[in-house]
Design a protein around this motif. Structure first.
Motif, short mmCIF file in Angstrom:
data_model
loop_
_atom_site.label_atom_id
_atom_site.label_comp_id
_atom_site.label_asym_id
_atom_site.label_seq_id
_atom_site.Cartn_x
_atom_site.Cartn_y
_atom_site.Cartn_z
N GLU A 1 -7.85 48.70 97.38
CA GLU A 1 -8.52 47.51 97.91
C GLU A 1 -10.04 47.63 97.90
O GLU A 1 -10.75 46.63 98.10
N GLN A 2 -10.59 48.83 97.62
CA GLN A 2 -12.05 48.98 97.49
C GLN A 2 -12.58 48.28 96.24
O GLN A 2 -13.77 48.01 96.13
N ILE A 3 -11.71 48.03 95.27
CA ILE A 3 -12.10 47.36 94.03
C ILE A 3 -12.00 45.85 94.22
O ILE A 3 -11.01 45.35 94.75
N MET B 1 -18.41 64.77 99.24
CA MET B 1 -18.93 64.01 98.10
C MET B 1 -19.77 62.83 98.56
O MET B 1 -19.46 62.19 99.56
N THR B 2 -20.83 62.56 97.81
CA THR B 2 -21.61 61.34 97.97
C THR B 2 -21.48 60.55 96.66
O THR B 2 -20.73 60.93 95.77
N VAL C 1 -11.79 58.46 87.08
CA VAL C 1 -13.09 57.80 87.20
C VAL C 1 -12.99 56.55 88.09
O VAL C 1 -13.93 56.21 88.81
N ILE C 2 -11.82 55.90 88.10
CA ILE C 2 -11.61 54.78 89.02
C ILE C 2 -11.68 55.27 90.47
O ILE C 2 -12.26 54.63 91.34
N GLU C 3 -11.11 56.44 90.71
CA GLU C 3 -11.16 57.03 92.06
C GLU C 3 -12.60 57.25 92.50
O GLU C 3 -12.96 56.99 93.65
N VAL C 4 -13.45 57.72 91.57
CA VAL C 4 -14.86 57.92 91.89
C VAL C 4 -15.51 56.60 92.28
O VAL C 4 -16.23 56.50 93.29
N ARG D 1 -13.47 64.42 92.28
CA ARG D 1 -12.70 65.66 92.41
C ARG D 1 -12.44 66.31 91.05
O ARG D 1 -12.38 67.53 90.93
N HIS D 2 -12.29 65.49 90.00
CA HIS D 2 -12.05 66.05 88.68
C HIS D 2 -13.26 66.85 88.20
O HIS D 2 -13.11 67.90 87.54
N ASN D 3 -14.47 66.39 88.54
CA ASN D 3 -15.67 67.14 88.16
C ASN D 3 -15.81 68.43 88.97
O ASN D 3 -16.29 69.44 88.46
N ILE D 4 -15.39 68.38 90.23
CA ILE D 4 -15.40 69.60 91.05
C ILE D 4 -14.48 70.65 90.45
O ILE D 4 -14.83 71.83 90.35
N LYS D 5 -13.30 70.20 90.02
CA LYS D 5 -12.36 71.16 89.43
C LYS D 5 -12.91 71.74 88.13
O LYS D 5 -12.84 72.96 87.90
N ASN D 6 -13.49 70.89 87.29
CA ASN D 6 -14.11 71.40 86.06
C ASN D 6 -15.18 72.43 86.38
O ASN D 6 -15.30 73.46 85.70
#
Length: 451
Positions: free
Chosen positions: A381-383, A257-258, A341-344, A278-283
């Protein structure tokens, strides 16, 4: 579309020139909008009754109308105006849709799920229109009124209809499925949406599985292979599970993913989508399974992915002030979709300063406090900053302070005070995510954040 005369076979009680071959080109349920050559369907709701607007409907282009038996017609209605008498106008709208669906006879794909059904519907239509004349649910017209209107908006030459099915309570998807009689069905996932009415995720799973009630079984049933509530209840040669676990019949592998796209393999075949997460990949994997069964090649599927037409407020990217990136994902929200979406956002590489603006998620009932607090588990911690607004969203802040006290976090009482505070955060290194249930109307903050 069809003629009034054809409708008399469905509704044999009528007055006026119903036996004339008067062409109906559209449906009218709202007399504030002009719809030429339309059939007026006066819907009766808890607080309104559209029967009183028949004369206005005629002025707006109606050439015929459905009418509940026992109600008096306005004296101003011309005697030759075709009126078809029915027991219930909403049920009659559904009967009209069923009649028209049988007339057009497309391959029907039914899509449901707690999260991602609109995105999956959009993905499916984008891919299948590479090969077929495809019609899809507009926006979220996915309930007992929206689905019939979607069907009745189909062009006569439609080959594939992609129909989204939503619900609040048990029995609602069953009605929609029996109306649409889908050839292929998809359940994207089981989340927490509508738990206020259904009480448990187990009941949510049962409600989603109602999509099988009208399934023709001529095609595939594709579902989330990572969801035990589905894998434990589903079996059969026509069932296909897609997921990241090894137990899925179609495991998703080799994921890359980018910030803007994703690559992966399904059945050892490479695919690329212009979306991250990942949720979009699964969809996308569900769509690939259906498209492959309908004869599309991997090249055609990838071509369709590259020309996506998505519904609004789903991870919409906007250029903000000072060069910031504003992501509007405020169409709707549940704990599952908010975490996804937070994960993205956590994994975005182009922007270093990551700000989350999170609002209330509705229809969680007695589970609201705990489910809002659970969102904090997705915040890493990225947020850098988390701002919340709403009755329950403050629970996200409370839980976050216990796990990541170093992350700047604050709860706001008004959108204006939140927006004012955001202004100092906007730089070329900033990304701001807006995410909440539709009723929070977080998109109203957009004007303050964009040029």
């Amino acid at each position: 579309m069809f003629t009034v005369k054809e409708l008399t076979k469905v509704f044999p009680e009528y007055r006026g020139a119903a036996n004339d071959s008067i062409l109906i080109r559209g449906m009218m349920t709202d007399t504030r909008k002009e719809v030429k050559q339309s059939l007026f369907v006066p819907i009766v709701g808890e607080s309104f009754d559209a029967h009183q607007f028949l004369t206005e409907a005629i002025k707006q282009g109606a050439v015929a109308a459905l009418w509940q038996k026992g109600r008096s017609l306005p004296e101003a209605v011309p005697t030759e105006f075709p009126v078809l008498f029915v027991d219930d106008t909403t049920a009659a709208l559904q009967q009209t849709a069923k009649f028209y669906l049988d007339k057009v006879a497309p391959t029907v794909i039914g899509v449901t799920g707690s999260n991602g059904k609109t995105t999956t519907k959009d993905l499916t239509a984008s891919i299948l229109q590479v090969k077929y004349k495809t019609h899809k649910t507009a926006g979220n017209y996915n309930n007992h009124i929206g689905l019939p209107l979607t069907i009745l908006a189909m062009p006569l030459d439609t080959e594939v209809a992609v129909l989204e099915m939503g619900m609040n309570k048990l029995g609602e998807i069953s009605l929609l499925s029996k109306l649409a009689q889908p050839d292929h069905v998809m359940i994207t996932n089981i989340g927490e949406s509508h738990i206020e009415y259904l009480g448990s995720r187990e009941n949510i799973a049962r409600a989603k599985l109602e999509i099988l009630d009208g399934w023709s079984k001529r095609g595939l049933f594709v579902f989330d292979g990572d969801e035990p509530l589905l894998t434990s209840l589903v079996s059969g040669s026509s069932s296909v599970s897609c997921g990241f676990s090894e137990g899925a019949s179609k495991p998703i592998q080799h994921i890359e993913m980018t910030d803007d796209d994703s690559s992966f393999k399904l059945d050892n075949v490479p695919y690329h989508i212009p979306m991250s997460g990942r949720h979009n990949i699964k969809n996308a994997s569900y769509v690939i399974a259906i498209a492959t069964s309908l004869g599309l090649t991997a090249e055609e599927i990838n071509r369709g992915f590259n020309h996506l037409e998505m519904s609004g407020m789903r991870f919409e990217k906007h250029k903000g002030k000072q060069g910031a990136l504003i992501i509007n994902d405020a169409y709707n929200a549940s704990p599952t979709s908010m975490k996804a979406v937070i994960e993205v956002v956590c994994h975005l590489k182009d922007k270093k300063n990551k700000v989350l603006v999170l609002g209330d998620m509705f229809e969680l009932g007695d589970h609201a406090a705990d489910l809002h607090a659970s969102v904090a588990s997705a915040i890493t911690e990225q947020i850098h900053t988390v701002y919340t607004i709403g009755e329950h969203a403050g629970m996200i802040i409370k839980a976050l302070k216990a796990t990541h006290p170093e992350i700047e976090s604050k709860h706001f009482q008004t959108k204006q005070s939140l927006s004012d505070q955001l202004q100092d955060k906007l730089t070329s290194e900033t990304v701001v995510l807006l995410k909440a249930s539709r009723g929070m109307k977080l998109e109203e903050i957009m004007n303050d954040l964009t040029n």
